[in-house]
Design a protein around this motif. Structure first.
Motif, PDB file in Angstrom:
ATOM      1  N   ASP A  54       4.920  -7.727 -23.012  1.00 15.54           N
ATOM      2  CA  ASP A  54       6.131  -8.140 -22.542  1.00 15.54           C
ATOM      3  C   ASP A  54       7.077  -7.058 -22.146  1.00 15.54           C
ATOM      4  OD1 ASP A  54       7.014 -10.507 -21.793  1.00 15.54           O
ATOM      5  OD2 ASP A  54       7.715 -11.203 -23.773  1.00 15.54           O
ATOM      6  N   MET A  55       6.348  -5.919 -21.858  1.00 14.48           N
ATOM      7  CA  MET A  55       7.281  -4.784 -21.486  1.00 14.48           C
ATOM      8  C   MET A  55       7.679  -4.752 -19.731  1.00 14.48           C
ATOM      9  SD  MET A  55       4.986  -1.474 -22.721  1.00 14.48           S
ATOM     10  CE  MET A  55       4.791  -1.429 -24.657  1.00 14.48           C
ATOM     11  N   THR A  56       8.759  -4.137 -19.632  1.00 16.30           N
ATOM     12  CA  THR A  56       9.369  -4.255 -18.093  1.00 16.30           C
ATOM     13  C   THR A  56       9.465  -2.891 -17.752  1.00 16.30           C
ATOM     14  OG1 THR A  56      11.330  -4.776 -18.541  1.00 16.30           O
ATOM     15  CG2 THR A  56       9.850  -6.509 -17.775  1.00 16.30           C
ATOM     16  N   TRP A  57      10.599  -2.253 -18.399  1.00 18.67           N
ATOM     17  CA  TRP A  57      11.083  -0.899 -17.956  1.00 18.67           C
ATOM     18  C   TRP A  57      10.005   0.067 -18.674  1.00 18.67           C
ATOM     19  CZ3 TRP A  57      14.678   0.169 -14.940  1.00 18.67           C
ATOM     20  CH2 TRP A  57      15.717  -0.822 -14.634  1.00 18.67           C
ATOM     21  N   LEU A  58       9.481  -0.011 -19.736  1.00 19.13           N
ATOM     22  CA  LEU A  58       8.513   0.902 -20.208  1.00 19.13           C
ATOM     23  C   LEU A  58       7.120   0.818 -19.450  1.00 19.13           C
ATOM     24  CD1 LEU A  58       8.679   0.567 -24.208  1.00 19.13           C
ATOM     25  CD2 LEU A  58       9.355   2.548 -22.742  1.00 19.13           C
ATOM     26  N   ALA A  59       7.088  -0.601 -18.936  1.00 16.21           N
ATOM     27  CA  ALA A  59       5.786  -0.598 -18.093  1.00 16.21           C
ATOM     28  C   ALA A  59       5.589   0.315 -16.879  1.00 16.21           C
ATOM     29  CB  ALA A  59       5.278  -2.210 -17.793  1.00 16.21           C
ATOM     30  N   LEU A  60       7.117   0.059 -16.344  1.00 19.85           N
ATOM     31  CA  LEU A  60       7.251   0.859 -14.997  1.00 19.85           C
ATOM     32  C   LEU A  60       6.844   2.482 -15.342  1.00 19.85           C
ATOM     33  CD1 LEU A  60       8.507   1.457 -12.180  1.00 19.85           C
ATOM     34  CD2 LEU A  60      10.685   1.411 -13.384  1.00 19.85           C
ATOM     35  N   LEU A  61       7.740   2.823 -16.488  1.00 21.33           N
ATOM     36  CA  LEU A  61       7.579   4.400 -16.927  1.00 21.33           C
ATOM     37  C   LEU A  61       6.136   4.698 -17.217  1.00 21.33           C
ATOM     38  CD1 LEU A  61       9.909   6.101 -17.311  1.00 21.33           C
ATOM     39  CD2 LEU A  61       9.427   5.745 -19.851  1.00 21.33           C
ATOM     40  N   PHE A  76       0.951  17.180  -4.919  1.00 20.49           N
ATOM     41  CA  PHE A  76       0.104  16.292  -5.293  1.00 20.49           C
ATOM     42  C   PHE A  76       0.577  15.068  -6.290  1.00 20.49           C
ATOM     43  CE2 PHE A  76      -2.543  18.444  -2.370  1.00 20.49           C
ATOM     44  CZ  PHE A  76      -2.988  17.461  -1.799  1.00 20.49           C
ATOM     45  N   THR A  77       1.176  15.798  -7.362  1.00 21.56           N
ATOM     46  CA  THR A  77       1.675  15.138  -8.673  1.00 21.56           C
ATOM     47  C   THR A  77       2.785  14.211  -8.307  1.00 21.56           C
ATOM     48  OG1 THR A  77       1.233  17.167  -9.982  1.00 21.56           O
ATOM     49  CG2 THR A  77       2.577  15.418 -10.988  1.00 21.56           C
ATOM     50  N   LEU A  78       3.749  14.717  -7.124  1.00 25.51           N
ATOM     51  CA  LEU A  78       4.719  14.080  -6.609  1.00 25.51           C
ATOM     52  C   LEU A  78       4.458  12.633  -5.996  1.00 25.51           C
ATOM     53  CD1 LEU A  78       7.568  13.523  -6.366  1.00 25.51           C
ATOM     54  CD2 LEU A  78       7.739  15.094  -4.139  1.00 25.51           C
ATOM     55  N   MET A  79       3.148  12.942  -5.036  1.00 25.28           N
ATOM     56  CA  MET A  79       2.532  12.053  -4.324  1.00 25.28           C
ATOM     57  C   MET A  79       1.946  10.923  -5.336  1.00 25.28           C
ATOM     58  SD  MET A  79       1.677  11.049  -1.348  1.00 25.28           S
ATOM     59  CE  MET A  79       0.464   9.842  -0.869  1.00 25.28           C
ATOM     60  N   GLY A  80       1.331  11.486  -6.288  1.00 28.09           N
ATOM     61  CA  GLY A  80       0.978  10.351  -7.309  1.00 28.09           C
ATOM     62  C   GLY A  80       1.896   9.403  -7.845  1.00 28.09           C
ATOM     63  N   ALA A  81       3.194  10.089  -8.350  1.00 31.24           N
ATOM     64  CA  ALA A  81       4.181   9.336  -8.834  1.00 31.24           C
ATOM     65  C   ALA A  81       4.624   8.327  -7.716  1.00 31.24           C
ATOM     66  CB  ALA A  81       5.255  10.249  -9.057  1.00 31.24           C
ATOM     67  N   MET A  82       4.698   8.725  -6.656  1.00 32.68           N
ATOM     68  CA  MET A  82       5.391   8.022  -5.740  1.00 32.68           C
ATOM     69  C   MET A  82       4.564   6.731  -5.396  1.00 32.68           C
ATOM     70  SD  MET A  82       7.431  10.611  -3.116  1.00 32.68           S
ATOM     71  CE  MET A  82       7.879   9.526  -2.111  1.00 32.68           C
ATOM     72  N   SER A  83       3.114   7.183  -5.213  1.00 35.10           N
ATOM     73  CA  SER A  83       2.098   5.791  -5.084  1.00 35.10           C
ATOM     74  C   SER A  83       2.502   4.816  -6.088  1.00 35.10           C
ATOM     75  CB  SER A  83       0.797   6.514  -4.929  1.00 35.10           C
ATOM     76  OG  SER A  83       0.765   7.509  -4.008  1.00 35.10           O
ATOM     77  N   ALA A  84       2.417   5.465  -7.355  1.00 33.52           N
ATOM     78  CA  ALA A  84       2.568   4.439  -8.485  1.00 33.52           C
ATOM     79  C   ALA A  84       3.794   3.797  -8.440  1.00 33.52           C
ATOM     80  CB  ALA A  84       2.472   5.184  -9.878  1.00 33.52           C
ATOM     81  N   PHE A  85       4.880   4.256  -8.083  1.00 33.29           N
ATOM     82  CA  PHE A  85       6.161   3.366  -7.894  1.00 33.29           C
ATOM     83  C   PHE A  85       5.835   2.455  -6.897  1.00 33.29           C
ATOM     84  CE2 PHE A  85      10.526   3.072  -6.203  1.00 33.29           C
ATOM     85  CZ  PHE A  85      11.083   2.346  -7.118  1.00 33.29           C
ATOM     86  N   ALA A  86       5.320   2.752  -5.758  1.00 36.31           N
ATOM     87  CA  ALA A  86       4.964   2.002  -4.647  1.00 36.31           C
ATOM     88  C   ALA A  86       4.357   0.387  -5.194  1.00 36.31           C
ATOM     89  CB  ALA A  86       4.202   2.517  -3.424  1.00 36.31           C
ATOM     90  N   GLY A  87       3.118   1.074  -5.955  1.00 31.86           N
ATOM     91  CA  GLY A  87       2.348  -0.098  -6.702  1.00 31.86           C
ATOM     92  C   GLY A  87       3.114  -1.113  -7.503  1.00 31.86           C
ATOM     93  N   THR A  92       3.966   4.560 -13.854  1.00 31.23           N
ATOM     94  CA  THR A  92       4.418   5.849 -13.042  1.00 31.23           C
ATOM     95  C   THR A  92       3.963   7.167 -13.622  1.00 31.23           C
ATOM     96  OG1 THR A  92       6.558   4.835 -12.520  1.00 31.23           O
ATOM     97  CG2 THR A  92       6.452   7.193 -12.013  1.00 31.23           C
ATOM     98  N   ALA A  93       3.871   7.094 -15.051  1.00 28.83           N
ATOM     99  CA  ALA A  93       3.361   8.272 -15.639  1.00 28.83           C
ATOM    100  C   ALA A  93       1.769   8.414 -15.483  1.00 28.83           C
ATOM    101  CB  ALA A  93       3.487   8.195 -17.247  1.00 28.83           C
ATOM    102  N   VAL A  94       1.036   7.228 -15.279  1.00 32.80           N
ATOM    103  CA  VAL A  94      -0.275   7.114 -15.053  1.00 32.80           C
ATOM    104  C   VAL A  94      -0.593   7.766 -13.607  1.00 32.80           C
ATOM    105  CG1 VAL A  94      -2.401   5.616 -14.631  1.00 32.80           C
ATOM    106  CG2 VAL A  94      -0.937   5.448 -16.583  1.00 32.80           C
ATOM    107  N   GLY A  95       0.281   7.247 -12.782  1.00 31.92           N
ATOM    108  CA  GLY A  95      -0.009   7.695 -11.368  1.00 31.92           C
ATOM    109  C   GLY A  95       0.439   9.486 -11.323  1.00 31.92           C
ATOM    110  N   THR A  96       1.320   9.746 -12.061  1.00 32.19           N
ATOM    111  CA  THR A  96       1.882  11.423 -11.933  1.00 32.19           C
ATOM    112  C   THR A  96       0.572  11.973 -12.455  1.00 32.19           C
ATOM    113  OG1 THR A  96       3.974  10.365 -12.471  1.00 32.19           O
ATOM    114  CG2 THR A  96       3.312  12.833 -12.779  1.00 32.19           C
TER     115      THR A  96
END
Ligand SMILES: Nc1ncnc2c1ncn2[C@@H]1O[C@H](COP(=O)(O)OP(=O)(O)OP(=O)(O)O)[C@@H](O)[C@H]1O
Ligand SMILES: [Mg+2]
Lengths: 257, 344
Positions: free
Chosen positions: B102-109, B230-241, B112-116
């Motif tokens: 049931d996570m939302t904010w933590l799930a976003l975090l 590339f790290t920033l790119m990963g974070a942004m792709s994850a946010f987009a996801g 994004t961390a995984v994408g980063t």
């Protein structure tokens, strides 16, 4: 000279694959000393400069800056800047598509705590350098002009102006006058004299030995990666120096046969 | 000096006109408006109403956010093709954490961390193994894509009940009929514009893309900056996801694949140099809109769906060529040959 040398190279060697560019070079640059570095094309002058300023790592030997041994693995251009060594490289060191103002400050921009660049201040200083130090009167050139639109000499001017601005203890000039008109060459020679007058040091690489002999305190000749001569400029007349350089050639020709 | 540059022959009117075109993005904004007008004529029923625009603003944000990240990558003379798999991975992580905990904010975090982390690894592969980024990230596209399929057992997930949560309202809700995610995309655009044009990191990227040798000689730590990139790119792709997941309320392993073409096209249609060393953030924003409107407009105009890719490909090639020609006509061999023939 009693004070410690600004830079001291000890048995420095540099190999590119199988090519040996530097062999056992031991060299000292004292404080307030102008050292002329001479040698044939491919003698290893630029390589020496790159090793000294953190662009390339030496294959062997050690570097001391103000008596402190440098850790070769972590030595970088940035570190050299921090140690107040400034260089005008022979190959272009300007970003072609970038405006002049960025080229002056790249690598050490004026920023706030967030890392945001103070564009206004940088442009103002760049403008000042352009007008006073380099003497750009060129039509249509301003701080927003990209380097790709400058002539070879103007580019050289930008690189030299940058070196002048970041006043350092040691300024390295690798063939700074190559692309310059006669009047601009005189400007560079005046700049070198002002380095001396300001109590700072300089390494000056130049093929025109007349210029070298004129402004340098000491002369160092590199020959195929080795130091062939290291003497005070006053101990050698211009013709003696020319004769010595020619003798290197004949020695090489006979050894080649 | 500025006064001398303006010769008296030039009228004030042409001056203001050329000054307007110098403002970043004006030319491409006009192209976008032109397209809208064309589609208003060819497909009036869809394009005269507001609904089609609202639907754009709901679907464009994820690819736009990725394209903004890719703009920085392209500025440094690199490319990252692994983002579809990062999108899928982030989507999966977000869904599973929402479903199981049931996570939302933590799930976003977490997403994004995984994408980063994935971006960081991409960066290491590019810099430490020395594989050109085109090839390296193509490999990572398969690697990460395969991994997420394995981890998710090939299944899809649906989280329809996330609609109506505060979290969903903030990131993918509607202000009246207006989708809020476009605001997140525009905020990202503003931040990326500042990073590229006003931050020292952006300046490093510009010089790295211009010439790696020069960047090194002026004291830029090229490897470290690229890993950061590339790290920033990963974070942004994850946010987009995550944005995509909130809009569709589903996860499936191929979720990001449809973005591969349109994101790359958006960046280079927008005027970012394919040679590196210069980038247009405003251009990327409009590039994303243009790609989306071509897709929708052609279908609404009665062109068969299969043709949309053909046309996007065509627009892509034409605009990249035009942008290269604007940068330097001699970089387009065809133009160079024509010009030298004309001189004879
Ligand atoms: N990156 C490199 N890779 C391989 N060999 C190199 C490289 N850089 C220099 N060399 C070699 O090292 C030797 C010394 O080159 P260097 O550029 O130091 O000469 P130089 O004395 O500066 O010559 P010039 O007066 O022509 O500038 C040359 O034989 C050159 O081919
Ligand atoms: Mg040289």
């Amino acid at each position: 000279m009693t004070s410690t040398a600004i830079v001291r190279l000890e048995n420095v060697g540099k190999q590119y694959g199988k090519v040996v560019s530097l062999r056992n070079v031991t060299l000292e640059i004292g404080s307030n000393e102008i050292v002329g570095l001479i040698g044939d094309n491919g003698a290893g002058k630029s390589t020496l400069i790159k090793v000294l300023t953190g662009v390339e790592q030496p294959t062997s030997g050690s570097i001391y800056i103000r008596g402190k041994k440098i850790d070769a693995a972590s030595y970088s251009v940035k570190e050299a800047h921090n140690l107040r060594i400034e260089t005008v490289y022979q190959d272009s060191s300007l970003g072609e598509k970038q405006p002049l103002w960025r080229n002056f400050f790249v690598g050490r921009p004026i920023t706030n705590w967030l890392g945001l660049i103070d564009v206004k201040t940088e442009k103002r200083i760049a403008e000042h350098i352009m007008r006073t130090t380099i003497g750009f009167r060129g039509a249509g050139i301003d701080v927003d002009t990209p380097v790709s639109r400058l002539s070879g000499g103007e580019r050289q001017g930008v690189a030299i102006g940058r070196a002048m601005h970041f006043e350092s203890d040691l300024i390295v000039l690798d063939e700074p006058t190559v692309a310059l008109a006669l009047k601009e060459v005189q400007r560079v020679l005046d700049f070198i004299r002002s380095i001396k007058a300001g109590g700072r040091s300089c390494i000056y690489i130049e093929h025109n030995i007349h210029h070298v002999h004129e402004v340098c305190d000491r002369l160092v000749v590199l020959d195929r990666g080795e130091v062939a001569l290291d003497v005070p400029a006053s101990s050698l007349s211009y013709t003696e120096l020319a004769d010595f350089l020619m003798s290197l050639h004949s020695a090489r020709d006979t050894s080649a046969h | 000096m500025a006064e001398a540059a303006h010769t008296p022959g030039r009228t004030a009117r042409t001056r203001t006109l050329s000054d307007i075109f110098k403002i970043e993005g004006v030319a491409i904004a006009l192209v976008f408006i032109l397209l809208v007008v064309i589609f208003m004529i060819t497909a009036p029923r869809a394009f005269m109403g507001y609904r089609v625009y609202m639907s754009f603003m709901a679907t464009v944000p994820p690819p736009m956010v990725i394209a903004l990240g890719l703009t920085l990558v392209a500025v440094a003379g690199e490319i990252d093709l692994s983002f579809p798999s990062v999108v899928a991975f982030a989507s999966y992580v977000f869904c599973i954490l929402y479903i199981d905990y049931d996570m939302t904010w933590l799930a976003l975090l977490a997403a994004t961390a995984v994408g980063t982390a994935m971006g960081f690894i991409n960066g290491l592969v590019v810099t430490k193994l020395g594989i050109p980024s085109l090839i390296a990230t193509l490999g990572m596209l398969f690697l990460w894509g395969g991994l997420v399929t394995v981890v998710s057992n090939g299944a899809s997930l649906a989280i329809p009940d996330i609609q109506g949560t505060l979290f969903h309202t903030i990131f993918a809700g509607r202000l009246g009929v207006f989708p809020v995610q476009i605001l997140w995309a525009l905020l990202t655009a503003v931040l990326i514009w500042i990073v590229l044009n006003r931050h020292r990191f952006g300046e490093s990227l510009l010089f790295i893309g211009d010439s790696k040798a020069v960047a090194r000689v002026v004291g830029i730590a090229t490897e470290r900056e690229k890993v950061k990139l590339f790290t920033l790119m990963g974070a942004m792709s994850a946010f987009a996801g995550v944005l995509l997941t909130l809009e569709t309320t589903t996860y499936f392993a191929n979720a990001g694949m449809g973005y591969l073409l349109i994101v790359v096209a958006a960046v280079f249609i927008g005027g970012t140099s394919i040679f590196g060393g210069s980038g247009k953030v405003v251009g990327t924003v409009f590039g994303s809109l243009i790609v989306a409107i071509i897709e929708a407009g052609l279908v609404a105009s009665g062109v068969q769906g299969f043709w949309t890719r053909f046309f996007i490909g065509l627009v892509f090639i034409v605009s990249v060529t035009l942008n290269a020609a604007i940068e330097d006509p001699d970089k387009v061999p065809l133009l160079k040959q024509l010009r030298s023939r004309a001189k004879k």
